[in-house]
Design a protein around this motif. Structure first.
Motif, PDB file in Angstrom:
ATOM      1  N   ARG A 144       0.827  -1.197   0.000  1.00 21.44           N
ATOM      2  CA  ARG A 144       0.000   0.000   0.000  1.00 21.44           C
ATOM      3  C   ARG A 144       0.866   1.254   0.000  1.00 21.44           C
ATOM      4  NH1 ARG A 144      -3.654   3.094   4.228  1.00 21.44           N
ATOM      5  NH2 ARG A 144      -5.151   3.944   2.750  1.00 21.44           N
ATOM      6  N   ASP A 145       1.929   1.211   0.822  1.00 19.47           N
ATOM      7  CA  ASP A 145       2.860   2.343   0.840  1.00 19.47           C
ATOM      8  C   ASP A 145       3.424   2.593  -0.543  1.00 19.47           C
ATOM      9  OD1 ASP A 145       2.434   2.776   3.469  1.00 19.47           O
ATOM     10  OD2 ASP A 145       4.196   1.672   4.174  1.00 19.47           O
ATOM     11  N   ALA A 146       3.621   1.495  -1.272  1.00 20.69           N
ATOM     12  CA  ALA A 146       4.185   1.630  -2.616  1.00 20.69           C
ATOM     13  C   ALA A 146       3.115   1.960  -3.649  1.00 20.69           C
ATOM     14  CB  ALA A 146       4.899   0.335  -2.984  1.00 20.69           C
ATOM     15  N   GLY A 147       1.854   2.069  -3.183  1.00 18.15           N
ATOM     16  CA  GLY A 147       0.765   2.407  -4.106  1.00 18.15           C
ATOM     17  C   GLY A 147       0.393   1.285  -5.055  1.00 18.15           C
ATOM     18  N   GLU A 148       0.695   0.073  -4.677  1.00 19.51           N
ATOM     19  CA  GLU A 148       0.373  -1.058  -5.569  1.00 19.51           C
ATOM     20  C   GLU A 148      -1.028  -1.583  -5.263  1.00 19.51           C
ATOM     21  OE1 GLU A 148       3.421  -4.026  -5.205  1.00 19.51           O
ATOM     22  OE2 GLU A 148       4.978  -2.492  -5.213  1.00 19.51           O
ATOM     23  N   LEU A 149      -2.035  -0.943  -5.830  1.00 18.03           N
ATOM     24  CA  LEU A 149      -3.421  -1.375  -5.570  1.00 18.03           C
ATOM     25  C   LEU A 149      -3.865  -2.325  -6.678  1.00 18.03           C
ATOM     26  CD1 LEU A 149      -4.735   2.165  -4.592  1.00 18.03           C
ATOM     27  CD2 LEU A 149      -4.200   0.298  -3.027  1.00 18.03           C
ATOM     28  N   ASP A 150      -3.282  -3.498  -6.703  1.00 22.38           N
ATOM     29  CA  ASP A 150      -3.496  -4.395  -7.836  1.00 22.38           C
ATOM     30  C   ASP A 150      -4.249  -5.672  -7.417  1.00 22.38           C
ATOM     31  OD1 ASP A 150      -1.611  -5.538  -6.271  1.00 22.38           O
ATOM     32  OD2 ASP A 150       0.050  -5.245  -7.690  1.00 22.38           O
ATOM     33  N   ASP A 151      -4.330  -6.612  -8.341  1.00 20.25           N
ATOM     34  CA  ASP A 151      -5.050  -7.863  -8.076  1.00 20.25           C
ATOM     35  C   ASP A 151      -4.413  -8.656  -6.939  1.00 20.25           C
ATOM     36  OD1 ASP A 151      -7.033  -7.484  -9.871  1.00 20.25           O
ATOM     37  OD2 ASP A 151      -6.042  -8.568 -11.507  1.00 20.25           O
ATOM     38  N   GLU A 152      -3.099  -8.578  -6.851  1.00 25.30           N
ATOM     39  CA  GLU A 152      -2.415  -9.316  -5.789  1.00 25.30           C
ATOM     40  C   GLU A 152      -2.888  -8.818  -4.421  1.00 25.30           C
ATOM     41  OE1 GLU A 152       1.718  -8.666  -5.353  1.00 25.30           O
ATOM     42  OE2 GLU A 152       1.962 -10.393  -4.021  1.00 25.30           O
ATOM     43  N   MET A 153      -3.026  -7.480  -4.339  1.00 26.89           N
ATOM     44  CA  MET A 153      -3.493  -6.874  -3.101  1.00 26.89           C
ATOM     45  C   MET A 153      -4.880  -7.390  -2.738  1.00 26.89           C
ATOM     46  SD  MET A 153      -2.654  -4.681  -0.809  1.00 26.89           S
ATOM     47  CE  MET A 153      -2.268  -2.958  -0.641  1.00 26.89           C
ATOM     48  N   LEU A 154      -5.751  -7.456  -3.739  1.00 29.28           N
ATOM     49  CA  LEU A 154      -7.100  -7.961  -3.493  1.00 29.28           C
ATOM     50  C   LEU A 154      -7.040  -9.397  -2.979  1.00 29.28           C
ATOM     51  CD1 LEU A 154      -9.051  -6.547  -6.570  1.00 29.28           C
ATOM     52  CD2 LEU A 154      -9.403  -5.942  -4.187  1.00 29.28           C
TER      53      LEU A 154
ATOM     54  N   ILE B 265      -8.571  -0.600   2.324  1.00 33.70           N
ATOM     55  CA  ILE B 265      -7.614  -0.839   1.236  1.00 33.70           C
ATOM     56  C   ILE B 265      -8.324  -1.425   0.015  1.00 33.70           C
ATOM     57  CG2 ILE B 265      -5.620  -2.237   0.560  1.00 33.70           C
ATOM     58  CD1 ILE B 265      -4.572  -1.859   3.435  1.00 33.70           C
ATOM     59  N   ARG B 266      -9.249  -2.349   0.292  1.00 39.63           N
ATOM     60  CA  ARG B 266     -10.004  -2.930  -0.820  1.00 39.63           C
ATOM     61  C   ARG B 266     -10.777  -1.861  -1.578  1.00 39.63           C
ATOM     62  NH1 ARG B 266     -10.334  -8.398  -1.354  1.00 39.63           N
ATOM     63  NH2 ARG B 266     -11.847  -8.226  -3.047  1.00 39.63           N
ATOM     64  N   ARG B 267     -11.362  -0.923  -0.832  1.00 45.03           N
ATOM     65  CA  ARG B 267     -12.123   0.131  -1.500  1.00 45.03           C
ATOM     66  C   ARG B 267     -11.209   0.966  -2.391  1.00 45.03           C
ATOM     67  NH1 ARG B 267     -15.673  -0.462   3.001  1.00 45.03           N
ATOM     68  NH2 ARG B 267     -14.480   0.793   4.462  1.00 45.03           N
TER      69      ARG B 267
ATOM     70  N   ASN C 118     -11.282   3.395 -12.125  1.00 45.57           N
ATOM     71  CA  ASN C 118     -10.608   4.470 -12.867  1.00 45.57           C
ATOM     72  C   ASN C 118      -9.865   3.931 -14.083  1.00 45.57           C
ATOM     73  OD1 ASN C 118     -11.531   6.447 -11.214  1.00 45.57           O
ATOM     74  ND2 ASN C 118      -9.732   6.412  -9.846  1.00 45.57           N
ATOM     75  N   GLN C 119      -9.166   2.824 -13.858  1.00 44.83           N
ATOM     76  CA  GLN C 119      -8.425   2.227 -14.967  1.00 44.83           C
ATOM     77  C   GLN C 119      -9.351   1.840 -16.110  1.00 44.83           C
ATOM     78  OE1 GLN C 119      -6.205  -1.035 -13.356  1.00 44.83           O
ATOM     79  NE2 GLN C 119      -4.768   0.311 -12.271  1.00 44.83           N
ATOM     80  N   LEU C 120     -10.484   1.241 -15.727  1.00 45.39           N
ATOM     81  CA  LEU C 120     -11.438   0.820 -16.757  1.00 45.39           C
ATOM     82  C   LEU C 120     -11.986   2.028 -17.505  1.00 45.39           C
ATOM     83  CD1 LEU C 120     -13.408  -2.030 -14.973  1.00 45.39           C
ATOM     84  CD2 LEU C 120     -12.019  -2.231 -17.033  1.00 45.39           C
TER      85      LEU C 120
END
Lengths: 507, 520
Positions: free
Chosen positions: A39-49, A68-70, A78-80
């Motif tokens: 999260r600190d690194a801003g990696e809000l990706d599928d792995e995080m989920l 974090i999930r939100r 946003n990406q979509l």
């Protein structure tokens, strides 16, 4: 002997549990560490989920992970959206790709729905672990709110299912009110649902409460002096008394019954002016309940010719139900005066002594009652009397019959209803103080109603020594009197909580 | 016949009835070697459940020497001649099935007809025993749908639970309160020994107590008939005990306090036998005992069966299974009626969704009977048929005559469409069984007149206690996951014992932790 079966000893079992626990703690810490780093690194990706799912499945009450999930979900949306504008931009120049672009939004929408769908599935799984997880319920609401195509009907079905497992889970009931509003479920249907649940198990505060919200909407009362139409009220009274008699130790039905027998007063209504008096040097105003921000009100006093702005209000009691102001008013005996504040316009009456004007409305004016409802109340009261013959000390029956008497005729049944309260102080000694306060309220309600018709109104108020009160509810109503004649014992009891008279306010 | 059975046992049990099976399981469970024999080719003896063919055989044939079933008779109701009336054809179209002797016999094995039907209290002795011993893993139940009573010639369901009482229209609110209050008083009875309200009724009848509770007539008959299941002479203490049994079994499973075993009561002896076998008990059906003797030197019992002689320290036998007990005079004990009908008894309310599993206790003066209706939901008969069991203590050698007044009560107002009806008597020894000469041989009791298995379990406990003093009766059998194979180190728990996803996650994480600064 090798290979022989034996049962694990409790010692071994404990050891095994301990090891398992230690392993789980290690796994939990490792996963949390990893999540926070990402999260600190801003990696809000599928792995995080994926990482958060594993912890939430075991403990759905880690708010941080839901947050974090939100963030992850918003990031995905946003990406979509970015991808969609990107593709539509590139499509603009190319007419030949039109057929292809028509398919794209559909694909986009599918992806979006799968993002929301994943969240809904997760909350469902988490609610299986803990059906009372505030976080899981909240996350579900959040997800649905963000999805313009949320399937609210499906949510209603989900509530049906959950309430079958546990008909008393107030989280589910609360959520149900939220989704039925969104899905525009007709109130009739909801009422039927409540009735079904009550039939299964009437010990259910949530279901009674849900009823109390639906009925006034479905069967409004024209005069607003009862919670619902009289016909419906009659049915409800019958049903709730049946529940209460079936199991008097279950308090849910009795609470609902008190609401039914009440005046239908809404707790969220603003404070109302109940008493006002003005003289040449100032005025006092009293409300039915605390009015803490009264100094901000715009208050005007108007006669046919003049208009005064009443300002610099000071609270006259600690509860802030009574306020006073020192403003000189040129009172003319034959003028009629009118008080304007907020949206209320109150006509004042001249004092018999001719030195000012006043307004007064006693608490709880008696409600009218149709013949049918009157008969129902009578029948119920009779049932209570029948029961009291078998169980003279039945607490709830004593209290209910007192309430029923008052619903039938406050004045005529006053003494008898007080007798019941006296008996209740004995049979339910733990709540002695409560019954005394209730008796005081009922006495004052009656005395204040009688006061209006007395010759000394509103200058002098008298309470006989027989009433043996230990508290003085509705004290603020007496702010317009000059003289209070109260029993010595009560005065002693009240001490400095004794309400000030108009004379004592020294305006 | 040479069989490779061991010849030496701690205990030989003869007959696979409920009580015998219960003792066999209990002995095997505490490590005794057990041989269990039965002359029949099915488990349970008079405690068992049989198909229609077997039932007909039992009712028509001369009794086997060990049998305690007597006076059997049966009738097929489709043999009256005018089988194809127009009305009958209409029925056929409606129900899609016309039940005749042929169609019933063709499905014979779909029936589980209890010779001695019982209904269990949800918190009663047997349910507790099954849970305590973990034998419940072999059993399945159907919650009884309705407990009924008779009111003005009609059969009505009685309100059992709090929600039943709340919803019923048949009681006024004051009656509701009185009934609930009465139930609560019974529930609390016994906790306060010196309660003056109840002290006065010691030694009087329950009916007198009820009258003085100022409950209405309707409530009194509901309590007497269906809840306490009392007669006019039942003592106050007994009535309170029965009411408590009823109340404490409420709210456990389903709406009534009763359970019926799926596929019949014959499942119970089999469940106990299974438990016995799991702990090493050996089973031999179709093995009758030819002779029984006591070895004066070793004090062991010698049992000859076929060509083998088995030796055991003790023998437990059902009445009449041992040749020595066959001289004993048998007297009628229970009169049984057994009916197959293509229509259920009682109205639609009692038979929601295709027929209920209902019970009704009947009274006739001081005599009483228990009626049980089983629909296909019980697994005891095919869909569309209903099995009616009526049981009463025998007063004569004619079971049909014994049951006549009860059948009148049941069937006079709503005559069901009978397909088959039968009657028989279950007998017991005129004199109570005495143990064998050397306290090495014990006889179990024949089934008594009761709803549940209280007497039978008490009988089993009693005999077991005489066989093995200070040994626990049916302690809990462990589940598979609780068992470790000796030689494994139970503390050597590794990651393999974690759930799969957690294990994968752990491996993943472990590499990550090595680089991170996480405190353990």
């Amino acid at each position: 002997m090798h290979g022989r079966v034996k049962v694990r000893t409790t010692e071994e079992e404990r050891e095994r549990k301990k090891k398992e626990h230690a392993l789980k703690v290690r796994a939990y810490r490792a996963a949390m560490g990893r999540i926070l780093k990402k999260r600190d690194a801003g990696e809000l990706d599928d792995e995080m989920l994926g990482l958060t799912v594993q912890i939430l499945h075991r403990n759905p009450d880690v708010s941080t992970l839901w947050n974090i999930r939100r963030e992850c979900v918003l990031e995905k949306i946003n990406q979509l959206a970015a991808a969609a504008t990107e593709s539509s931009k590139s499509d603009e120049g190319q007419a030949e790709a039109e057929a292809e672009s028509a398919a794209k939004p559909v694909e986009q929408e599918d992806k979006l729905q799968s993002v929301y769908g994943q969240e809904l599935t997760l909350t469902e799984q988490c609610l299986m672990v803990n059906p009372k997880s505030y976080n899981a319920w909240h996350h579900r609401c959040w997800t649905l709110e963000h999805n313009p195509q949320a399937d609210w009907e499906r949510e209603v079905q989900l509530c049906n299912k959950y309430l079958k497992y546990d008909e008393r889970n107030f989280h589910t009931w609360d959520y149900r009110r939220y989704v039925t509003a969104k899905a525009a479920v007709p109130a009739e249907q909801e009422l039927d649902f409540c009735t079904e649940k009550i039939k299964v198990n009437f010990s259910n505060y949530s279901s009674w409460h849900h009823r109390s919200l639906l009925l006034p909407k479905l069967y409004p009362n024209e005069q607003r002096d009862r919670p619902m139409s009289e016909e419906k009220l009659q049915e409800e009274l019958e049903m709730v008394l049946t529940a209460a008699f079936t199991d008097p130790n279950d308090s849910s039905a009795w609470f609902y019954q008190r609401w039914l027998l009440g005046g239908g007063a809404q707790a969220d209504q603003p404070p109302k002016v109940v008493a006002f008096r003005m003289g040449a040097t100032g005025a006092v105003v009293a409300f039915n309940k605390p009015c803490p921000d009264f100094e901000q009100f715009r208050v005007e006093l108007a006669s046919n010719e003049h208009m005064w702005k009443l300002e610099s209000w000071q609270p006259a009691d600690s509860r802030r139900t009574t306020w006073r102001t020192q403003t000189s008013i040129d009172y003319q005996k034959d003028e009629s005066y009118c008080l304007k504040l907020a949206e209320q316009e109150i006509k004042l009456l001249p004092l018999p002594t001719g030195d000012g004007a006043f307004y007064f409305v006693p608490p709880h004016a008696a409600s009218s009652c149709s013949k049918e409802l009157f008969e129902e109340l009578q029948t119920q009261l009779q049932s209570c009397y029948d029961l009291l013959e078998y169980e003279p000390d039945s607490k709830w029956t004593l209290l209910t019959s007192a309430l029923l008497m008052r619903a039938i005729d406050v004045t005529a049944n006053h003494e008898r209803s007080l007798d019941h309260l006296v008996q209740l102080q004995k049979v339910d000694a733990l709540r002695e103080g409560y019954y005394k306060d209730l008796a005081a309220s009922w006495t004052l309600e009656l005395e204040l109603a009688k006061w209006v018709t007395s010759t000394e109104f509103p200058k002098r108020f008298e309470l006989s020594a027989e009433s043996a009160l230990t508290s003085l509810p509705y004290g603020q109503y007496l702010a317009i009197a000059d003289e209070l004649e109260l029993p010595a014992k009560l005065k002693e009891e009240l001490g400095d909580r004794l309400p000030l008279t108009f004379a004592e306010l020294k305006l | 016949m040479a069989d490779d059975l061991p010849e030496q046992f701690d205990l030989i049990v003869i007959g696979t009835g409920f009580t015998e099976s219960c003792i066999a399981a209990a002995a095997s469970r505490v490590g005794k070697t057990v041989l269990h024999l039965d002359s029949n080719d099915y488990y349970g003896n008079v405690w068992g459940s049989v198909g229609v063919e077997d039932l007909v055989r039992l009712l028509s044939s001369d009794a086997a020497p060990h049998s305690t079933l007597r006076n059997g008779s049966y009738t097929w109701h489709d043999e009256s001649g005018d089988t194809s009336t127009s009305e009958g054809d209409e029925m056929k179209e409606e129900t899609g099935q016309q039940w005749t002797r042929e169609t019933v016999l063709a499905m014979s094995r779909r029936f589980c007809i209890d010779l001695c039907p019982r209904i269990l209290y949800s918190a009663g002795e047997l349910v507790q025993l099954l849970i305590q011993s973990n034998i419940c893993r072999y059993t399945e139940f159907r919650a009884v749908d309705n407990v009924c009573m008779q009111q003005n010639g009609n059969i009505v369901s009685i309100p059992c639970s709090r929600s039943d009482i709340f919803n019923t229209k048949s009681l006024t609110i004051v009656e509701k309160r009185l009934l609930m209050k009465f139930m609560n008083a019974c529930n609390d009875y016994g906790e306060d020994k010196c309660n003056e309200d109840t002290l006065a009724f010691r030694g009087r009848t329950f009916s007198e107590y009820l009258q003085e509770q100022r409950v209405t007539e309707k409530i009194a008959s509901c309590v007497m008939q269906a809840i306490a299941m009392c007669g006019p002479n039942t003592s106050f203490e007994e009535g309170m005990l029965r009411t408590q049994r009823f109340l404490r079994s409420l709210g456990r499973y389903g709406n009534t306090p009763f359970l019926y075993p799926m596929y019949g009561c014959g499942e119970f002896p089999q469940s106990f036998c299974r438990q016995c076998a799991v702990y090493g008990g050996i089973y031999c059906l179709q093995r009758s005992v030819d002779d029984c003797a006591v070895d004066a030197n070793s004090n062991e019992v010698l049992i000859s069966s076929a060509v083998t002689t088995f030796r055991a320290k003790h023998v437990v036998s059902a009445p009449r299974y041992l040749p020595a007990s066959r001289d004993c005079v048998m007297r009628p004990h229970l009169s049984r009626g057994l009916f197959l009908s293509s229509t259920p008894l009682g109205n639609e309310v009692l038979n929601k969704g295709g027929g209920g599993v209902n019970i009704l206790r009947l009274m006739e003066g001081v005599r009483e009977a228990i009626f049980i209706q089983l629909s296909h939901f019980s697994g005891a008969c095919p869909k569309g048929l209903y099995l009616f069991h009526v049981t009463t203590p025998a007063v004569s050698d004619d079971p049909a005559e014994d049951l006549r007044p009860f059948a009148m009560q049941l069937f006079q107002n709503s005559a069901p469409e009978f397909v088959f009806s039968s009657f028989f008597t279950l007998t017991t020894q005129s004199q109570p069984n005495k143990g064998g000469a050397d306290d090495a041989i014990f006889y179990t009791d024949a089934p008594s007149f009761e709803m549940d298995f209280y007497d039978a379990i008490a009988n089993a406990r009693d005999i077991f206690g005489k066989l093995y003093t200070d040994v626990e009766f049916l302690p809990r059998a462990p589940d598979v996951e609780e068992i470790v194979v000796d030689g494994e180190d139970p503390s050597a728990l590794n990651e393999h014992s974690l759930p799969e996803d957690l294990r994968a996650q752990l491996q993943d994480m472990q590499q990550a932790t090595e680089q991170m600064d996480i405190q353990d």
